[in-house]
Each structure stands twice: as C-alpha cells, then as structure tokens.
Design a protein around this motif. Structure first.
Motif, PDB file in Angstrom:
ATOM      1  N   ASN A 174       0.904  -1.174   0.374  1.00  0.00           N
ATOM      2  CA  ASN A 174       0.220  -0.288   0.084  1.00  0.00           C
ATOM      3  C   ASN A 174       0.638   1.384   0.424  1.00  0.00           C
ATOM      4  O   ASN A 174       0.750   2.540  -0.684  1.00  0.00           O
ATOM      5  CB  ASN A 174      -1.260  -0.452   1.569  1.00  0.00           C
ATOM      6  N   LEU A 175       1.918   0.815   0.764  1.00  0.00           N
ATOM      7  CA  LEU A 175       2.885   2.243   0.801  1.00  0.00           C
ATOM      8  C   LEU A 175       2.881   2.489  -1.183  1.00  0.00           C
ATOM      9  O   LEU A 175       3.348   3.367  -1.233  1.00  0.00           O
ATOM     10  CB  LEU A 175       4.134   1.714   1.548  1.00  0.00           C
ATOM     11  N   GLY A 176       3.330   1.074  -1.440  1.00  0.00           N
ATOM     12  CA  GLY A 176       3.921   1.661  -3.442  1.00  0.00           C
ATOM     13  C   GLY A 176       2.802   2.201  -3.989  1.00  0.00           C
ATOM     14  O   GLY A 176       3.525   2.957  -5.411  1.00  0.00           O
ATOM     15  N   VAL A 177       1.383   1.447  -3.591  1.00  0.00           N
ATOM     16  CA  VAL A 177       0.843   2.367  -4.175  1.00  0.00           C
ATOM     17  C   VAL A 177       0.388   3.948  -4.540  1.00  0.00           C
ATOM     18  O   VAL A 177      -0.155   4.230  -5.357  1.00  0.00           O
ATOM     19  CB  VAL A 177      -0.717   0.743  -4.161  1.00  0.00           C
ATOM     20  N   ILE A 178       0.917   4.095  -2.988  1.00  0.00           N
ATOM     21  CA  ILE A 178       0.212   5.331  -2.524  1.00  0.00           C
ATOM     22  C   ILE A 178       1.486   6.551  -3.547  1.00  0.00           C
ATOM     23  O   ILE A 178       1.338   7.352  -3.450  1.00  0.00           O
ATOM     24  CB  ILE A 178      -0.128   6.159  -1.651  1.00  0.00           C
ATOM     25  N   TYR A 179       2.617   5.841  -3.071  1.00  0.00           N
ATOM     26  CA  TYR A 179       3.346   6.836  -4.095  1.00  0.00           C
ATOM     27  C   TYR A 179       3.345   6.406  -5.101  1.00  0.00           C
ATOM     28  O   TYR A 179       4.265   7.981  -6.049  1.00  0.00           O
ATOM     29  CB  TYR A 179       5.445   5.806  -3.405  1.00  0.00           C
ATOM     30  N   TYR A 180       2.900   5.274  -5.998  1.00  0.00           N
ATOM     31  CA  TYR A 180       2.508   5.443  -7.345  1.00  0.00           C
ATOM     32  C   TYR A 180       1.636   6.839  -8.162  1.00  0.00           C
ATOM     33  O   TYR A 180       1.144   7.554  -8.985  1.00  0.00           O
ATOM     34  CB  TYR A 180       2.196   3.953  -7.989  1.00  0.00           C
ATOM     35  N   GLU A 181       0.465   6.542  -7.270  1.00  0.00           N
ATOM     36  CA  GLU A 181      -0.449   7.590  -7.438  1.00  0.00           C
ATOM     37  C   GLU A 181      -0.537   8.970  -7.813  1.00  0.00           C
ATOM     38  O   GLU A 181      -0.441   9.491  -7.629  1.00  0.00           O
ATOM     39  CB  GLU A 181      -1.691   6.983  -6.330  1.00  0.00           C
ATOM     40  N   SER A 182       1.151   9.032  -6.096  1.00  0.00           N
ATOM     41  CA  SER A 182       1.211  10.041  -6.389  1.00  0.00           C
ATOM     42  C   SER A 182       1.983  10.621  -7.120  1.00  0.00           C
ATOM     43  O   SER A 182       3.160  11.851  -6.820  1.00  0.00           O
ATOM     44  CB  SER A 182       1.820  10.462  -4.579  1.00  0.00           C
ATOM     45  N   GLY A 183       3.024  10.327  -7.894  1.00  0.00           N
ATOM     46  CA  GLY A 183       4.385  10.217  -8.982  1.00  0.00           C
ATOM     47  C   GLY A 183       5.257  10.201  -8.555  1.00  0.00           C
ATOM     48  O   GLY A 183       6.439  11.256  -9.106  1.00  0.00           O
ATOM     49  N   GLN A 184       5.490   9.296  -7.585  1.00  0.00           N
ATOM     50  CA  GLN A 184       7.257   9.515  -6.984  1.00  0.00           C
ATOM     51  C   GLN A 184       7.017   8.211  -6.668  1.00  0.00           C
ATOM     52  O   GLN A 184       7.844   6.374  -6.580  1.00  0.00           O
ATOM     53  CB  GLN A 184       6.633   9.483  -5.256  1.00  0.00           C
ATOM     54  N   SER A 185       7.834   7.450  -7.928  1.00  0.00           N
ATOM     55  CA  SER A 185       8.148   6.420  -8.746  1.00  0.00           C
ATOM     56  C   SER A 185       9.099   5.839  -8.295  1.00  0.00           C
ATOM     57  O   SER A 185       8.735   4.326  -7.518  1.00  0.00           O
ATOM     58  CB  SER A 185       8.262   6.562 -10.445  1.00  0.00           C
ATOM     59  N   ARG A 186      10.405   6.544  -7.915  1.00  0.00           N
ATOM     60  CA  ARG A 186      11.161   5.943  -7.732  1.00  0.00           C
ATOM     61  C   ARG A 186      11.000   5.016  -6.112  1.00  0.00           C
ATOM     62  O   ARG A 186      11.460   3.886  -5.952  1.00  0.00           O
ATOM     63  CB  ARG A 186      12.378   7.015  -7.633  1.00  0.00           C
ATOM     64  N   ASN A 187      10.163   6.104  -4.931  1.00  0.00           N
ATOM     65  CA  ASN A 187       9.632   5.359  -3.397  1.00  0.00           C
ATOM     66  C   ASN A 187       8.970   4.157  -3.989  1.00  0.00           C
ATOM     67  O   ASN A 187       9.059   3.305  -3.493  1.00  0.00           O
ATOM     68  CB  ASN A 187       9.001   6.552  -3.110  1.00  0.00           C
ATOM     69  N   ALA A 188       7.804   5.008  -5.034  1.00  0.00           N
ATOM     70  CA  ALA A 188       7.331   3.283  -5.077  1.00  0.00           C
ATOM     71  C   ALA A 188       8.295   1.511  -5.124  1.00  0.00           C
ATOM     72  O   ALA A 188       7.834   0.680  -5.046  1.00  0.00           O
ATOM     73  CB  ALA A 188       6.042   3.612  -6.617  1.00  0.00           C
TER      74      ALA A 188
END
Length: 505
Positions: free
Chosen positions: A295-309
């Motif tokens: 879920n941390l990765g998914v919300i990073y992805y949705e926020s455009g923080q791809s590397r963190n995702a």
C-alpha cells in the motif's frame, strides 16, 4: 461395521478448510496392523484402523489405499468412506473427497460428521449454495455424538457460506446461534457483528462492539466500528475509532493492521501525506507485513513518486512473491519510469498469478506498453488487442492500439483505433494529435485539417499543430492558408515550419 459412528476426526471451520488433528500412530502400531492384515486380509476394521493411522501420520496416499481396501471388502463400511474423504482431502483431491462424503451421507444420512465434512468440501470447491444446504443437513442431524463445539462449528460454517452467498441477515442469525452454543469468545461476537453490519444493521451493533472493546484489545473491533462510521459518512468518527484502537493494542502485527486500515482511509479522504506516514509506520512495526509495503508503494505511485514506489513494491514482492497484485503494481511503477525491460519481466510474472479479469486486462495493457517501448510493435499490438476486446470502452487501450498499428505502417487500422479513442475521450489532445497524424498518413487531408484546427483553437500556442495544419492545407493545394499556418508555427519558434516555408515559398 458399516453403520459405525465412532470416527474421531472432524473438519475445522469452513473458513480454514483443514482438519482437526488426529492422534499420530506410531510406526509400531502401523506395523502391527500390517501384520494382522497379512493374516486376515478381509478384516474391514483393521483396514479402517490402518487408514486412520496413516491419516494421523499425514501419509494420505497410503491412507487412501487402506480405506479403498476396506470398501472393497464391505461397501457399506461408513467409516471407510468417511476416512477416504479425509485422505483425499488431505492429499488435495477435493473432488474425490466430495465423492467419498457423498457416499457417507447416502449410506448413512443420520451421520452428522458426513454432512459436516461434505459441507466443508463443497465450500472448498466454491459451491456456497450447496454448502449451505449441507450445513443445514449437518445441524439437523446433530445427534448425541455431536458435541457443543461441533454444533457451534456447523453454525459458523453455515454462516460463512451464507455470507459468501450474500445472505448476511441469515448469516448473522447463525453466528448468534453459534454464540449461544459456545457462550464465549470475541471471535464469535465479532463475526456476528460483522454479519449484521454486512446486512445493513451496522448502527444496531455499535453498542455491542463498544462493550467488546471495553473487554478485549482486538484490532478487528476498531476496524469494524470504523467501517460502520464510514458507511454513515462520519469519517472523523471512523478515524478516531482507529486511533483509539491503535493506542489500545500492543501486538505489533495488530498495530500494523490498524495502521494499514488507517492509511487506506486517509488515502480515500485524499490525505496522501498522512496515508504515506501510516503505511510507513506499519512497515516499521511489522517489516514482514507485505500489505504495508504494497500500500505504501501504491500511494507513492499514485502521487507520482515512482522511485519511492519501486523501492516499496520491491520489498512487498520480496516478502510475498506469490502476490500478483504486488507484482502488477511494481510493473506499473517500472512502466511509469519507462523501465521497459523490468516492466516486461515483472508483468509476465504477475500474469501467471492474477485471476481477476480486470487486473489481468490491466496487466496485459502494461505488458503491451512495455513491448512497445522495446519496439516490439507487433507484440504490443497483439496485447493491446486483447485489452480492447475485454474492455472496448477503454480509451487508453484504443489509443495505444492505434500507436502500435501506426508504428507498423498500418495507418488505416490506426485511424480506426484513434477515432474510437476520440469518441471515448473527446477532450484528450494526445488522442487528437495522433488522429491528425494518421489522417495525414492515409491522405484524409480535410479530416486532418479539422483535427488540427480544433487543436490550435484549444491551444493557440501549439506550434506543432499549426505546422501539421499547414501540411493538411498544402496537400489540398490551399497554399495561402498553408503558408499562414506555417508562419504562425515559425513565429512560435518551431524550426521545421521555417524550413518548410523556405522550401515551398
């Protein structure tokens, strides 16, 4: 022998679909039984005892063979059929287990354990309606040999299948019956409350949940209270319930579950930063909890923080490599970073695990885009075609199908996909731009002119669309209008327009 009801083995609750432990026979006991059978090979009791010993030892194939020998001697041996069902279930042949339990209830319809295990087997096979009837039959036949725990488990099994069938009110009733029989336990009370909530009676169980919460530090209670408040639109109350539960529970995994639920609710409310914090805390509290990293990765992805995702989702996949959802999310993050090779490999792995049709379509789309970025346009077109077939109203799939066809020189096919994409998403400039290029490629210059006029009307600073408008006009031999369009493009700083003016004017 045939009507004997002395078998000790029962199945656990349907939600677990496993067996209660049976006493493990020693190797000496098994050896004694084998010697006895050499002297009396037609001893049904000995074959059943041997099969029972093998089941207890987890040797299910040998157990099956022993029970089949008993049945060959006496087909009316009820315990042999019952043991055969246990053995087949234990070795994973659930359909064969159902056949065996069907024989038990056919031959001895008064046997509670036959109906009960048949019900659990039907539940494992995903037949909730038939399982409901079988659990009803078990409860009806719950005679003296069935303990209070057995009867409670039958009620719980029935409630579970009623919930699976969407019959929540009835499920709540049988949860209550189990609670009356067992007269103890937060699990039963929570299950009954959850069934009532699913039936639409959430507010009615809040007082009961409050009483439970005062007696038990169980994270599930706070989550259920939160769900009830969310359904009522009382999001602040829902958040407060989760915060209160978080302060009460001590177990690290329970805290991680609450934090993930808290993060999901914050995410739903548009509080991305707070949601990220909750998921981060969940991952810290329970590093092996893959849902926290996912879920941390998914919300990073949705926020455009791809590397963190990618970083979070790689951990989720490492912890749970069998999660198709985690692999798909990681592939999407790779795709967002234009890492085609990684997206390609990860999506292929995800597709081997996914079963949900919508997720399969999403993964197939990512696979096609990864192929496109690897310049495998034919392969990409084939993948996109699958998505379009499954989701004909998916504008993005139509667009990328057009792109793949265009790259192969199949301009007329590209036009068809682009036109459908425009119908589905008329406000997309990206779709319009590609449609205009395809119209030029198939020499539909008037159509191209209309597209580019619309684009420059929407965005007067679009130098490239002015340039392409010039080509559409020149191809219609409207030289003056073409020159005006190219001059506008040149004035906006587009170098190819200056070169075209120099060549044609």
């Amino acid at each position: 022998m045939g009507n004997k009801i002395g078998w000790a083995g029962k199945l656990l609750l349907v939600v677990l679909a496993t067996f209660l432990p049976i006493s493990i026979s020693t190797a000496r006991e098994i050896a004694d039984l084998l010697r006895a059978l050499q002297e009396q090979p037609d001893d049904v009791s000995a074959w059943v005892a041997l099969g029972t010993a093998y089941v207890g030892a987890g040797q299910f194939v040998l157990a099956r063979d022993a029970f089949l020998e008993a049945i060959a001697v006496d087909h009316l041996a009820g315990d042999a059929h019952f043991g055969l069902g246990l053995a087949e279930f234990g070795r994973g042949n659930v359909q064969a287990a159902l056949h065996a339990f069907n024989e038990v209830v056919r031959l001895y319809p008064q046997r509670f354990d036959g109906h009960y295990n048949r019900a659990v087997t039907l539940a494992r096979l995903g037949n909730p309606d038939e399982a409901v009837q079988a659990f009803h039959d078990a409860i009806t036949q719950a005679g003296p040999e069935a303990t209070g725990s057995d009867k409670a488990n039958a009620c719980l099994g029935l409630a579970s299948q009623l919930k699976a069938a969407g019959r929540f009110s009835e499920a709540a009733s049988f949860h209550g019956s189990a609670l009356n029989i067992a007269a103890e336990g937060v699990d039963l009370t929570h299950s009954e409350a959850d069934a009532l909530y699913q039936a639409g009676w959430g507010l009615e169980v809040l007082s009961e949940l409050a009483e439970l919460e005062s007696c038990f530090s169980d994270y599930r209670i706070g989550i259920l209270v939160s769900d009830i408040y969310v359904d009522q639109g009382q999001f602040d109350y829902a958040l407060q319930s989760l915060d209160r539960t978080l302060h009460r529970v001590k177990d690290s995994q329970d805290r991680a579950n609450i934090l993930v639920k808290l993060g999901l609710l914050r995410r739903e409310l548009g509080r991305a930063d707070e949601a990220i914090l909750a998921f981060q805390q969940a991952a810290e509290v329970s590093p092996g909890f893959w849902e926290a990293h996912y879920n941390l990765g998914v919300i990073y992805y949705e926020s455009g923080q791809s590397r963190n995702a990618v970083e979070a989702l790689e951990v989720a996949v490492e912890v749970n490599p069998e999660s198709g959802e985690a692999l798909l999310a990681l592939a999407m993050a790779y795709d967002q970073l234009s890492l085609g090779a990684q997206a390609l490999a990860t999506t292929r792995s995800a597709l081997q695990l996914l079963t949900d049709p919508l997720l399969i379509s999403e993964a197939t789309f990512i696979l096609g885009r990864a192929m496109y970025r690897q310049r495998d346009y034919l392969g990409a077109a084939q993948e996109f075609a699958q998505v379009v077939t499954a989701q004909p109203d998916n504008a993005l799939a139509q667009l990328w199908s057009g792109l793949a066809e265009y790259q192969q020189g199949n301009y007329r096919s590209a036009v068809q996909y682009y036109e459908r994409a425009v119908q589905l998403d008329p406000g997309s400039a990206e779709v319009q731009i590609n449609l205009g290029s395809a119209y030029l490629a198939v020499e539909r210059y008037q159509d191209a002119e209309q597209v580019y006029r619309l684009l420059v009307q929407q965005n007067p600073g679009d130098a490239e669309s002015f340039y392409n408008l010039g080509w559409a006009l020149l191809s219609q031999n409207r030289r003056g209008a073409a020159r005006d369009a190219w001059e506008r493009s040149r004035d906006l700083g587009y170098q190819p327009a200056l070169e075209a003016l120099g060549e044609y004017f």
